[in-house]
Design an enzyme around this catalytic site. Structure first.
Site, PDB file in Angstrom:
ATOM      1  N   ASP A  14      41.747  38.840  42.864  1.00 52.80           N
ATOM      2  CA  ASP A  14      40.976  39.506  43.913  1.00 52.80           C
ATOM      3  C   ASP A  14      41.868  40.459  44.704  1.00 52.80           C
ATOM      4  O   ASP A  14      43.042  40.171  44.928  1.00 52.80           O
ATOM      5  CB  ASP A  14      40.388  38.427  44.847  1.00 52.80           C
ATOM      6  CG  ASP A  14      39.211  38.956  45.648  1.00 52.80           C
ATOM      7  OD1 ASP A  14      38.827  40.119  45.466  1.00 52.80           O
ATOM      8  OD2 ASP A  14      38.680  38.184  46.475  1.00 52.80           O
ATOM      9  N   ASN A  62      29.099  40.566  39.709  1.00 53.33           N
ATOM     10  CA  ASN A  62      29.731  41.890  39.766  1.00 53.33           C
ATOM     11  C   ASN A  62      28.831  43.030  39.263  1.00 53.33           C
ATOM     12  O   ASN A  62      29.128  44.205  39.497  1.00 53.33           O
ATOM     13  CB  ASN A  62      31.058  41.912  38.974  1.00 53.33           C
ATOM     14  CG  ASN A  62      32.189  41.204  39.683  1.00 53.33           C
ATOM     15  OD1 ASN A  62      33.114  40.699  39.050  1.00 53.33           O
ATOM     16  ND2 ASN A  62      32.149  41.170  41.007  1.00 53.33           N
TER      17      ASN A  62
END
Ligand code: FPP
Length: 238
Positions: A14, A62
């Site tokens: 991330d 996503n």
């Protein structure tokens, strides 16, 4: 004796976007830098003899990102798999995938299949890329398929259920690392991570290098994994 080295490290990568923004770069450039960090991670783990590494490259959530970013990411995965294949073979690394393949672009599915079959005999390490992955959906679809197969309720054991999951052969992760200071699992390996040690780093993914990995491994080695037992049971090796 407690194991001091994890056999399976799983990583929630991330912070590519924030890394790029901090440098006045585009998000795409952040993802490109993220790929370099994946290469470094794989090389380091291979050198240290860690047999399983799993990276969370694209979650089912996503898809909600801007279309241009999603298509950039798929191009990147395609390129990464193609370019990395000779190196993976040279290093005897098996490449595997977990996630819902059916709604991935055809070209991506094709290259995934090619890479999986070409590296199937590689045994020094397994790199698993979680692509279009979501933990809850994995569990739900495993249950659905078991039911559809007519598995009786009292035969649906842990082992049987796992056989319907994406990568039943993959041992549970000993250590799950998440970068960028976020303290969440974000639907990653919900079933398999039941007893995983968690390690959160403030470092943004593109900056997660060998030193940060060593720090995570030091933290892991210092922990006592009890799996529900007492300290005394652990010490007597029960
Ligand atoms: C998280 O950063 C990253 C992703 C959702 C994509 C992960 C992809 C890579 C690291 C690229 C390469 C991977 C492989 C396997 C080739 P973010 O975009 O969520 O960052 P932000 O939270 O700072 O915006």
């Amino acid at each position: 004796m407690a194991e001091t080295m994890p056999k399976h490290i799983a990583v929630i990568m991330d912070g590519n976007g924030r890394w790029a923004a901090a440098r006045g770069l585009s998000r795409s450039q952040g993802h490109l830098a993220g790929v370099e960090a994946v290469r470094t991670l794989v090389r380091e783990c291979r050198t240290m003899g860690i047999p399983y590494v799993t990276v969370y490259a694209f979650s089912r959530e996503n898809w909600q990102r801007p279309k241009t970013e999603v298509s950039f990411l798929f191009d990147l995965f395609l390129r990464f798999i193609r370019e990395e294949l000779p190196e993976l073979l040279r290093q005897d690394i098996r490449l595997a995938f977990m996630g819902e393949k059916s709604d991935l672009p055809f070209a991506v599915r094709q290259v995934m299949q090619l890479a999986e079959s070409k590296t199937a005999g590689c045994a020094s390490m397994t790199l698993t890329i979680a692509l279009n992955y979501a933990g809850r959906e994995e569990i739900l679809s495993a249950v659905r398929r078991a039911v559809a197969d007519g598995v009786p309720a009292d035969s649906l054991t842990d082992e049987r259920l796992r056989s319907y999951m994406y990568a039943p052969w993959l041992p549970d992760p000993d250590l799950i690392i998440r970068t960028s200071g976020e303290l969440r699992l974000s639907n990653f390996l919900l079933y398999q991570g039941a007893y995983s040690e968690l390690y959160f780093s403030d470092v943004l993914w593109p900056d997660f290098g060998p030193a940060e990995l060593q720090e995570a491994l030091r933290s892991y080695a210092s922990r006592t994994r009890r799996f529900g037992k007492t300290d005394a049971q652990i010490q007597s090796g029960e």
